[in-house]
Design a protein around this motif. Structure first.
Motif, mmCIF file in Angstrom:
data_model
loop_
_atom_site.group_PDB
_atom_site.id
_atom_site.type_symbol
_atom_site.label_atom_id
_atom_site.label_comp_id
_atom_site.label_asym_id
_atom_site.label_seq_id
_atom_site.Cartn_x
_atom_site.Cartn_y
_atom_site.Cartn_z
ATOM 1 N N GLN A 33 32.256 53.621 51.288
ATOM 2 C CA GLN A 33 33.338 54.051 50.396
ATOM 3 C C GLN A 33 33.435 53.085 49.218
ATOM 4 N N TYR A 35 36.114 51.687 46.258
ATOM 5 C CA TYR A 35 37.530 51.564 45.924
ATOM 6 C C TYR A 35 37.668 50.842 44.593
ATOM 7 N N GLN A 37 40.506 48.451 42.362
ATOM 8 C CA GLN A 37 41.731 47.671 42.445
ATOM 9 C C GLN A 37 42.060 47.133 41.069
ATOM 10 N N GLY A 40 46.593 42.869 40.592
ATOM 11 C CA GLY A 40 47.906 42.800 41.208
ATOM 12 C C GLY A 40 48.334 44.051 41.956
ATOM 13 N N ARG A 41 47.436 44.975 42.125
ATOM 14 C CA ARG A 41 47.791 46.226 42.792
ATOM 15 C C ARG A 41 46.981 46.428 44.072
ATOM 16 N N GLY A 42 47.300 47.488 44.781
ATOM 17 C CA GLY A 42 46.554 47.837 45.980
ATOM 18 C C GLY A 42 45.249 48.534 45.640
ATOM 19 N N LEU A 43 44.469 48.832 46.653
ATOM 20 C CA LEU A 43 43.187 49.490 46.455
ATOM 21 C C LEU A 43 43.356 51.001 46.431
ATOM 22 N N HIS A 45 41.267 54.584 46.695
ATOM 23 C CA HIS A 45 40.002 55.170 47.123
ATOM 24 C C HIS A 45 39.405 56.015 46.006
ATOM 25 N N LEU A 48 33.868 58.697 49.010
ATOM 26 C CA LEU A 48 33.269 58.390 50.302
ATOM 27 C C LEU A 48 31.951 59.130 50.397
ATOM 28 N N PHE A 88 35.190 47.776 44.691
ATOM 29 C CA PHE A 88 34.723 47.294 45.987
ATOM 30 C C PHE A 88 34.003 48.402 46.734
ATOM 31 N N PHE A 100 34.555 45.074 53.741
ATOM 32 C CA PHE A 100 34.538 45.144 52.286
ATOM 33 C C PHE A 100 33.640 44.076 51.703
ATOM 34 N N ASP A 102 32.619 41.703 48.159
ATOM 35 C CA ASP A 102 33.407 40.790 47.327
ATOM 36 C C ASP A 102 33.851 41.415 46.014
#
Lengths: 110, 115
Positions: A33, A35, A37, A40-43, A45, A48, A88, A100, A102
């Motif tokens: 998958q 992703y 980011q 300062g935020r979430g990942l 999607h 896939l 990522f 995940f 880097d």
């Protein structure tokens, strides 16, 4: 070490250009998958791709998977400044565990 | 759908204190993951649950960390006692089933600072 490793670590391009990021992994996977980011935020999607698939598209995104080389690539076409983010890859085993990489930091200059 | 909900969004505490992070997965999702993100170590899977049962906790750093999922709509990650090296952003994610064999949906994260 991480199962997935992205390359390059950082990428800087001009708006309108294409961006290609690569991911390599070490063991057998169920899926891979990608992703995004933002700072300062979430990942979030993106896409896939399963181990029996070779290529997948979603809008300006194109993902390829080569299980023989244990590698995947993410292509973003006609990049925009809003695409600036870290990207990522994450590999998932049949047991459901994910790992995940880097990440690749993409900067798109207007 | 509200997405994955995490609380608090920010936590500042002193070394030695107990810290509890909370997560509400997306309704109907059967798998829940806890991740930790730092500059040095990247994004690490700490533990994941399937149908409220811990499946893999090999990523939990040490006994100071514990996670529970008492029901399908709630999970906690506890650190006791906390240490400065625990400072990180902690993410919770959920997926429909089978762990990471399906898309994971991430929460906004909890930024933890241990002084």
């Amino acid at each position: 070490s991480q199962q997935g490793e992205e390359d390059p670590q950082a990428l800087s391009i001009q708006e309108g250009e294409n961006a290609t990021m690569n991911c390599s992994y070490k063991t057998s996977i169920n899926n891979l998958q990608w992703y995004r980011q933002n700072s300062g935020r979430g990942l979030v999607h993106l896409i896939l791709i399963r181990s029996n698939e070779r290529e997948k598209h979603s809008g300006r995104l194109r993902v390829t998977l080569d299980t023989s080389k244990k590698s995947s690539s993410l292509l973003i076409t006609a990049s925009r400044a809003a695409d600036t983010a870290s990207y990522f890859c994450a590999t998932a085993t049949n047991a459901g565990k994910s790992t995940f990489g880097d990440g690749t930091t993409l900067t798109v200059k207007p | 759908d509200a997405g994955v909900i995490q609380s608090p969004r920010h936590e500042v505490t002193e070394m030695g204190q107990e810290v509890t992070l909370r997560c509400k997965p997306i309704s109907g999702h059967n798998s829940l993951f806890w991740y930790r993100q730092t500059m040095m170590r990247g994004l690490e899977l700490l533990i994941y649950f399937n149908n409220n049962v811990p499946i893999d906790d090999s990523g939990m750093p040490e006994d100071r960390f514990s996670a529970k999922m008492p029901n399908a709509s709630f999970s906690t990650l506890k650190i006791q006692p906390s240490e400065p090296r625990d400072s990180a952003v902690y993410f919770c994610a959920s997926s429909t089933s089978g762990g990471a064999t399906d898309t994971q949906y991430f929460g906004p994260g909890t930024r933890l600072t241990v002084l």
